[in-house]
Write an enzyme that holds these catalytic residues in place. Structure first.
Site, PDB file in Angstrom:
ATOM      1  N   SER A 149       0.839  -1.206   0.000  1.00 17.92           N
ATOM      2  CA  SER A 149       0.000   0.000   0.000  1.00 17.92           C
ATOM      3  C   SER A 149       0.867   1.247   0.000  1.00 17.92           C
ATOM      4  CB  SER A 149      -0.882   0.023   1.249  1.00 17.92           C
ATOM      5  OG  SER A 149      -1.539   1.281   1.349  1.00 17.92           O
ATOM      6  N   TYR A 162      -2.021  -0.665  10.189  1.00 19.46           N
ATOM      7  CA  TYR A 162      -2.114  -1.159   8.804  1.00 19.46           C
ATOM      8  C   TYR A 162      -0.889  -0.710   8.009  1.00 19.46           C
ATOM      9  CZ  TYR A 162      -3.744  -1.245   3.929  1.00 19.46           C
ATOM     10  OH  TYR A 162      -3.849  -1.445   2.567  1.00 19.46           O
TER      11      TYR A 162
HETATM   12  P1  NAD Z   1     -11.228  -6.037  -0.129  1.00 18.69           P
HETATM   13  O1  NAD Z   1     -11.590  -5.991   1.301  1.00 18.69           O
HETATM   14  O2  NAD Z   1     -12.244  -5.659  -1.153  1.00 18.69           O
HETATM   15  O3  NAD Z   1     -10.666  -7.476  -0.500  1.00 18.69           O
HETATM   16  C1  NAD Z   1      -9.757  -8.094   0.341  1.00 18.69           C
HETATM   17  C2  NAD Z   1      -9.696  -9.532  -0.006  1.00 18.69           C
HETATM   18  O4  NAD Z   1      -8.887 -10.182   0.972  1.00 18.69           O
HETATM   19  C3  NAD Z   1     -11.062 -10.190   0.020  1.00 18.69           C
HETATM   20  O5  NAD Z   1     -11.179 -11.094  -1.048  1.00 18.69           O
HETATM   21  C4  NAD Z   1     -11.064 -10.924   1.340  1.00 18.69           C
HETATM   22  O6  NAD Z   1     -11.853 -12.091   1.328  1.00 18.69           O
HETATM   23  C5  NAD Z   1      -9.605 -11.271   1.504  1.00 18.69           C
HETATM   24  N1  NAD Z   1      -9.311 -11.469   2.905  1.00 18.69           N
HETATM   25  C6  NAD Z   1      -9.481 -10.576   3.901  1.00 18.69           C
HETATM   26  N2  NAD Z   1      -9.203 -11.166   5.082  1.00 18.69           N
HETATM   27  C7  NAD Z   1      -8.852 -12.437   4.787  1.00 18.69           C
HETATM   28  C8  NAD Z   1      -8.478 -13.528   5.570  1.00 18.69           C
HETATM   29  N3  NAD Z   1      -8.427 -13.456   6.904  1.00 18.69           N
HETATM   30  N4  NAD Z   1      -8.179 -14.692   4.949  1.00 18.69           N
HETATM   31  C9  NAD Z   1      -8.219 -14.800   3.596  1.00 18.69           C
HETATM   32  N5  NAD Z   1      -8.601 -13.789   2.806  1.00 18.69           N
HETATM   33  C10 NAD Z   1      -8.924 -12.630   3.404  1.00 18.69           C
HETATM   34  O7  NAD Z   1      -9.926  -5.176  -0.280  1.00 18.69           O
HETATM   35  P2  NAD Z   1      -9.152  -4.618  -1.553  1.00 18.69           P
HETATM   36  O8  NAD Z   1      -9.383  -3.163  -1.566  1.00 18.69           O
HETATM   37  O9  NAD Z   1      -9.449  -5.415  -2.757  1.00 18.69           O
HETATM   38  O10 NAD Z   1      -7.652  -4.861  -1.062  1.00 18.69           O
HETATM   39  C11 NAD Z   1      -6.817  -5.869  -1.593  1.00 18.69           C
HETATM   40  C12 NAD Z   1      -5.387  -5.581  -1.151  1.00 18.69           C
HETATM   41  O11 NAD Z   1      -5.022  -4.273  -1.609  1.00 18.69           O
HETATM   42  C13 NAD Z   1      -5.204  -5.578   0.359  1.00 18.69           C
HETATM   43  O12 NAD Z   1      -3.965  -6.145   0.686  1.00 18.69           O
HETATM   44  C14 NAD Z   1      -5.189  -4.091   0.689  1.00 18.69           C
HETATM   45  O13 NAD Z   1      -4.453  -3.815   1.858  1.00 18.69           O
HETATM   46  C15 NAD Z   1      -4.519  -3.521  -0.542  1.00 18.69           C
HETATM   47  N6  NAD Z   1      -4.802  -2.102  -0.750  1.00 18.69           N
HETATM   48  C16 NAD Z   1      -6.082  -1.678  -0.990  1.00 18.69           C
HETATM   49  C17 NAD Z   1      -6.312  -0.319  -1.188  1.00 18.69           C
HETATM   50  C18 NAD Z   1      -7.686   0.235  -1.456  1.00 18.69           C
HETATM   51  O14 NAD Z   1      -7.854   1.455  -1.451  1.00 18.69           O
HETATM   52  N7  NAD Z   1      -8.697  -0.582  -1.711  1.00 18.69           N
HETATM   53  C19 NAD Z   1      -5.248   0.582  -1.122  1.00 18.69           C
HETATM   54  C20 NAD Z   1      -3.965   0.107  -0.880  1.00 18.69           C
HETATM   55  C21 NAD Z   1      -3.757  -1.238  -0.702  1.00 18.69           C
END
Ligand code: NAD
Length: 257
Positions: A149, A162
């Protein structure tokens, strides 16, 4: 069909049932990989991703494996081996995408030890041991791609724990690159900025002012879509990225420049 960049490759994407992970899984499948869709709970969502990939002529299978508790990596690879029957001849993996992650919005003064442990267990410990347990099955010339991130680089004290997990993930990436380099395996981190996924829905989707503020943080002037990140991951997974390793690839649209 003409040759695709990932024909013959096998990929595992964690958190593939929605958001960025879903977009990554769909893109890698479109590029020809057979994709194992890691998911924690939502069987219906994982099935929907599977159906979409199949409907476009791609190959994928679901792997039910919640992360965040001791033994999670062992259980995931055991579930993988059960699920791959009929899809793959062996347990080898070319591309491992550690995407699953959770957030904790709490300031330093308010964060509990339990919050801290949970967020580190999913965002750091799980990828660490998923890679460790995959060492015998990761094929030479493979890829480890960690979805980190921009919060690891831009101070945001409201999500301090985080952010610290993503910093740890980046340091893990750096060391992995050195460790796995002799086998031709690259390891890189991708830094998304604010992406329109379900995790941000509550504050982003129904509040135009909040969305405009979020958009203004990126030099490119908008909030990212999951595909903006998936395309960067697809590049790192491809042969074209063979000489890039140990790096953080910024995919924030130029946030905090
Ligand atoms: P999201 O919450 O939509 O999806 C997260 C995914 O991780 C889901 O499929 C969920 O089932 C899975 N997950 C969560 N906890 C879990 C667990 N305990 N065991 C197995 N799977 C699990 O989030 P996203 O926005 O798609 O984020 C995906 C990645 O991108 C993450 O690592 C997040 O930190 C990173 N990220 C997201 C953003 C954003 O703005 N959305 C920004 C920077 C980084």
């Amino acid at each position: 069909m003409s040759a695709r960049p990932l024909d013959g490759k096998t990929a595992l994407v964690t958190g593939a049932s929605r958001g960025i992970g879903r977009a990554i899984a769909e893109r890698l499948a479109r590029d020809g990989a057979t994709v194992a869709l890691g998911y924690a709970r939502d069987h219906a969502a994982a099935t929907a991703v599977l159906d979409r990939i199949h409907s476009r002529g791609g190959r994928a299978f679901p792997v039910h494996a919640p992360l965040g508790t001791h033994g999670d990596a062992t259980r995931l690879w055991a579930a993988y081996d059960l699920a791959r029957a009929g899809h793959l001849d062996d347990g080898g993996v070319d591309i491992l995408v550690n995407n699953a992650g959770i957030g904790r919005s709490a300031a330093l003064a308010d964060l509990t030890e339990q919050d801290f442990d949970e967020v580190f267990a999913v965002n750091v410990r799980a990828p660490f041991f998923l890679v460790q347990q995959a060492l015998p099955r990761l094929r030479d010339g493979g890829r480890v791609i960690n979805v980190s991130s921009g919060a690891a680089r831009i101070a945001m004290p409201e999500i301090i724990a985080y952010a610290a997990t993503k910093g740890a993930l980046d340091t893990f990436t750096l060391n992995l690159a050195k460790e796995l380099g002799p086998r031709g395996i690259t390891a890189n981190s991708v830094h998304p900025g604010i992406v329109d996924t379900d995790v941000n829905a509550a504050w982003l989707r129904d509040d135009p002012a909040a969305r405009a503020r979020a958009a203004s943080l990126a030099a490119l002037g908008r909030v990212a879509e999951p595909d903006d990140i998936a395309d960067v991951v697809a590049f790192l997974a491809s042969h074209d990225a063979r000489w890039v390793t140990g790096r953080i690839i910024d995919a924030t649209g130029g946030s905090g420049l």
